[in-house]
Design a protein around this motif. Structure first.
Motif, PDB file in Angstrom:
ATOM      1  N   HIS A   1       1.563  -4.629  -8.706  1.00 48.05           N
ATOM      2  CA  HIS A   1       0.863  -3.681  -9.578  1.00 48.05           C
ATOM      3  C   HIS A   1       0.381  -2.465  -8.805  1.00 48.05           C
ATOM      4  N   THR A   2       0.106  -2.671  -7.574  1.00 48.11           N
ATOM      5  CA  THR A   2      -0.362  -1.550  -6.776  1.00 48.11           C
ATOM      6  C   THR A   2       0.562  -1.366  -5.583  1.00 48.11           C
ATOM      7  N   PHE A   3       0.425  -0.203  -5.002  1.00 48.79           N
ATOM      8  CA  PHE A   3       1.241   0.084  -3.824  1.00 48.79           C
ATOM      9  C   PHE A   3       0.776  -0.762  -2.653  1.00 48.79           C
ATOM     10  N   LEU A   4      -0.478  -1.121  -2.676  1.00 50.02           N
ATOM     11  CA  LEU A   4      -0.986  -1.893  -1.556  1.00 50.02           C
ATOM     12  C   LEU A   4      -0.416  -3.304  -1.544  1.00 50.02           C
TER      13      LEU A   4
ATOM     14  N   MET B   1       0.428   5.949   6.014  1.00 48.43           N
ATOM     15  CA  MET B   1       0.074   4.590   5.587  1.00 48.43           C
ATOM     16  C   MET B   1      -1.224   4.138   6.271  1.00 48.43           C
TER      17      MET B   1
ATOM     18  N   LEU C   1       4.779  -5.872   4.896  1.00 52.82           N
ATOM     19  CA  LEU C   1       4.309  -6.076   6.274  1.00 52.82           C
ATOM     20  C   LEU C   1       4.399  -7.535   6.695  1.00 52.82           C
TER      21      LEU C   1
ATOM     22  N   VAL D   1       1.326   6.630  -5.928  1.00 49.72           N
ATOM     23  CA  VAL D   1       1.394   6.896  -4.485  1.00 49.72           C
ATOM     24  C   VAL D   1       2.583   7.777  -4.183  1.00 49.72           C
TER      25      VAL D   1
ATOM     26  N   TRP E   1      -6.344   2.427  -2.776  1.00 48.72           N
ATOM     27  CA  TRP E   1      -5.886   1.029  -2.721  1.00 48.72           C
ATOM     28  C   TRP E   1      -5.569   0.463  -4.090  1.00 48.72           C
ATOM     29  N   GLN E   2      -6.076   1.124  -5.181  1.00 45.22           N
ATOM     30  CA  GLN E   2      -5.762   0.669  -6.526  1.00 45.22           C
ATOM     31  C   GLN E   2      -4.613   1.466  -7.153  1.00 45.22           C
ATOM     32  N   ALA E   3      -4.103   2.392  -6.396  1.00 48.54           N
ATOM     33  CA  ALA E   3      -3.043   3.245  -6.939  1.00 48.54           C
ATOM     34  C   ALA E   3      -1.756   2.448  -7.083  1.00 48.54           C
TER      35      ALA E   3
ATOM     36  N   PHE F   1      -4.051   3.608   3.531  1.00 51.57           N
ATOM     37  CA  PHE F   1      -4.261   2.201   3.162  1.00 51.57           C
ATOM     38  C   PHE F   1      -4.844   1.375   4.317  1.00 51.57           C
TER      39      PHE F   1
ATOM     40  N   ARG G   1      -3.456   0.355   7.030  1.00 46.88           N
ATOM     41  CA  ARG G   1      -2.547  -0.660   7.601  1.00 46.88           C
ATOM     42  C   ARG G   1      -1.739   0.010   8.705  1.00 46.88           C
ATOM     43  N   ASP G   2      -1.692  -0.705   9.799  1.00 45.04           N
ATOM     44  CA  ASP G   2      -0.816  -0.252  10.868  1.00 45.04           C
ATOM     45  C   ASP G   2       0.612  -0.730  10.569  1.00 45.04           C
ATOM     46  N   VAL G   3       1.434   0.195  10.304  1.00 50.19           N
ATOM     47  CA  VAL G   3       2.825  -0.138   9.929  1.00 50.19           C
ATOM     48  C   VAL G   3       3.773   0.522  10.906  1.00 50.19           C
TER      49      VAL G   3
ATOM     50  N   LEU H   1       2.885  -3.069  -0.096  1.00 47.34           N
ATOM     51  CA  LEU H   1       2.799  -2.768   1.333  1.00 47.34           C
ATOM     52  C   LEU H   1       2.446  -4.010   2.131  1.00 47.34           C
ATOM     53  N   ASP H   2       1.574  -4.792   1.627  1.00 51.15           N
ATOM     54  CA  ASP H   2       1.224  -6.018   2.340  1.00 51.15           C
ATOM     55  C   ASP H   2       2.385  -7.011   2.358  1.00 51.15           C
TER      56      ASP H   2
END
Lengths: 184, 457
Positions: free
Chosen positions: B442-445, A126, B452, A76, A69-71, A130, A132-134, B448-449
């Motif tokens: 900064h992050t992939f998350l 994903m 979404l 990634v 999650w910090q990547a 992470f 998350r349902d995507v 992604l959020d």
């Protein structure tokens, strides 16, 4: 931390087995046979099959990265792309269109009929990496490159609706960003 | 008088003798001789038109030489004037067919022994009788030969003339071949009685063979000969070719003028005027100029030179006039009277000059731009007051940003303008530029959020 694929695969010729590091046995099969199998089944089976493959890739990435999650984006793309490359699905790419995340595959051995399977692989990855349902909505395919928009369920439904109306994938992204800006 | 009585008695005896004589039919030869100008009953057939082109072969020539258009029968399209000639009496000479030369050479003042040029009523009656005799027979066709002949009218009756007077001799001299070959139908088989019936159907019009009609025609011819004019008759509405009306014997159409004579007439000056002088057409309308008004001026020779002038400056010729000197420059003779047309204009000019001369006395004092307008005398000129000259100005400001100026209108102003000034504004930014920082996850998350969240709302 860079992705190091050294000794990722182990071929045991005496036993006739192919193993992946930190993973179970693998079966090397022709890609067209896999496509034939996917064509013979329904979409739900193919989606589950693909998500299962993606979950395996996400788990291995997490094992490599520790805290995914910090990547960063590059990390990634490097590690997830490395794992999918070891599986033979092609080269993973990442595009950022505003707030939209677009993942792409290049040089995939699967034909355009296997794009649905690739989308399912990304969804599984994903979800596994992470949490998350995507929904990986296919925007377009240009030659050997195919693009998937990683969106939620609401956004994916809108995208499918616009694409079915004949709206180009660029306008779809613009409309999606405009709709989100107007709502905010 | 006695001669006239004798002549009348002679005529009366001749009438009575003719009346007592049984009417006989003239032989055909005499009738034919009586109408020498009668053309053959049928016109010569029209030659067939050969339309064979020059380039055709000789074998085809006989086929092409056949007539394409048949000549139309005379009955189908009678020539114009056939109605006049169809009657048998038309072939006979008219009772008054005197030649123009005879008429011109006739003595305008005949003596009493010579009967008048105009035929008398008895002569016309005799002519009618002869015409009736002639009309009983159909004239045979004669060849188109020279038909000029001189014959007496007594030959028509085949009897010796009792008295051969000069007016009884007529000269049959057709003026042109066209007159001699006027087509007429004299064949009894071709007589069209329908036309006669149609003519007889006209109410109030006598038949063509009646003596009354002949008399009227004779009178008409007489009038025509006196006026020397060819009557204009409107042709009936017929189509196709029409034959020209045969003019009476002795009357011919005016000949075409000679072109050389006309050209010479144009070149040669009229009335003996020299060719170098302009003609009347070139001069146009002559406008006579009015004589000059005013005193009569005459040039007089200088008798003696002024004492201050040298003999060299004097005029060299007798009527040479020296130019006025400097002291006379701009002057004019005061005793000259203006022309009557200019008196009104001069009077109006003097009145205008006088009015302008009196104007400064009545006009107000000139306004100086350096003078304060408030010090100007108040003179109500109109219902509107001058805005630029307020008598009292106060400033009532209810806010810092809005300034209000109150202007006291003049007393004489009925409508004072109301001034609304836009409030003054302090300098402030009028535009705002919103700068949006692009998303730099900064992050992939994070990305992604964000992705979404698209389309979720």
């Amino acid at each position: 931390m860079t992705f190091d694929p050294s000794y990722a695969l182990e071929f045991d010729f005496g036993r006739g087995q192919v193993r992946m590091v930190n993973a179970g046995e693998r079966v090397v099969i022709p890609s067209d046979a896999l496509l034939a199998l996917c064509h013979g089944t329904n979409d739900d089976v193919v989606r589950d099959f693909g998500r299962r493959l993606g979950t395996e890739a996400g788990r291995r990435m997490n094992d490599r990265l520790g805290e995914a999650w910090q990547a960063s984006l590059e990390t990634v793309v490097e590690h997830l792309g490395g794992e999918l490359a070891l599986m033979g699905f092609g080269s993973l790419g990442l595009e950022r269109w505003g707030h939209a995340l677009v993942l792409s595959f290049r040089h995939s051995p699967l034909a355009p009929s296997g794009d649905f399977l690739l989308g399912a692989v990304l969804e599984g990855a994903m979800q596994r990496s992470f949490g998350r349902d995507v929904v990986a909505a296919k925007l377009m395919r240009d030659g050997d490159q195919v693009r998937f928009l990683i969106a939620g369920y609401d956004g994916a439904n809108k995208v499918f609706g616009w694409l079915s109306e004949g709206v180009s994938w660029g306008d779809v992204l613009s409309r999606l960003a405009g709709a989100d800006r107007g709502a905010s | 008088m006695s001669q006239e009585i004798a002549l009348l008695e002679k005529l009366l005896a001749r009438v009575q003798r003719n009346a007592a004589r049984p009417r006989a039919v003239l032989p055909a030869q005499s009738a034919a001789a009586a109408s020498p100008a009668a053309p053959p009953p049928f016109a010569p057939p029209i030659e067939a038109t050969s339309v064979a082109p020059a380039g055709l072969d000789d074998d085809l020539a006989p086929l092409d030489s056949s007539p394409v258009f048949e000549s139309s029968p005379p009955e189908a399209a009678p020539p114009y004037g056939a109605g006049f000639d169809s009657s048998p009496e038309a072939s006979a000479p008219a009772p008054l067919d005197h030649s123009v030369e005879d008429l011109l050479l006739a003595d305008p003042f005949p003596s009493s022994s010579i009967p008048p040029a105009h035929p008398s009523l008895t002569d016309m009656l005799d002519e009618d009788e002869r015409n009736l005799l002639v009309s009983a027979t159909s004239p045979p066709p004669i060849a188109s030969e020279d038909i000029s002949a001189v014959m007496s009218r007594s030959d028509l009756a085949q009897e010796a003339p009792e008295e051969l007077l000069e007016e009884d001799i007529i000269e049959m001299s057709p003026t042109s071949e066209a007159e001699a070959t006027v087509p007429s139908r004299h064949d009894l088989a071709d007589l069209n009685f329908d036309d006669e019936d149609q003519d007889s159907d006209l109410p109030g019009e006598p038949p063509a063979s009646s003596p009354r009609h002949k008399v009227a025609r004779a009178a008409e011819h007489l009038e025509i000969e006196e006026d020397r004019e060819v009557p204009l008759k409107t042709p009936p509405p017929e189509s196709g070719r029409q034959a020209a009306v045969a003019l009476p014997p002795g009357v011919h159409a005016p000949l075409a003028p000679d072109i050389e004579d006309l050209l010479e007439a144009d070149i040669s000056p009229i009335g003996g005027v020299s060719a170098r002088l302009p003609t009347a057409e070139q001069l146009g309308q002559t406008i006579e100029l009015e004589e000059a008004r005013g005193p009569h001026l005459e040039l007089e020779s200088a008798l003696a030179a002024p004492p201050g002038r040298s003999p060299i400056d004097g005029p060299h010729e007798e009527f040479e006039v020296a130019l006025p000197q400097r002291e006379f420059g701009g002057g004019y003779q005061a005793d000259l009277m203006p022309p009557p047309e200019a008196r009104q204009d001069l009077e109006a000019h003097r009145q205008r000059m006088n009015a302008e001369a009196r104007a400064p006395e009545d006009a107000p004092a000139p306004e100086s731009l350096a003078q304060d307008p408030s010090q100007l005398p108040d003179e109500p000129t109109s219902g509107f007051a001058s805005v630029s000259a307020p008598s009292n100005v106060t400033t009532d400001s209810y806010s810092e940003s809005v300034s209000t100026v109150t202007v006291d209108a003049p007393q004489n102003a009925e409508f004072a303008p109301e001034l609304l000034l836009r409030p003054e504004l302090n300098p402030s930014p009028v535009a705002k530029y919103i700068r949006i920082d692009p998303l730099r996850p900064h992050t992939f998350l994070e990305l992604l959020d964000a992705s979404l969240s698209l389309g979720s709302n």
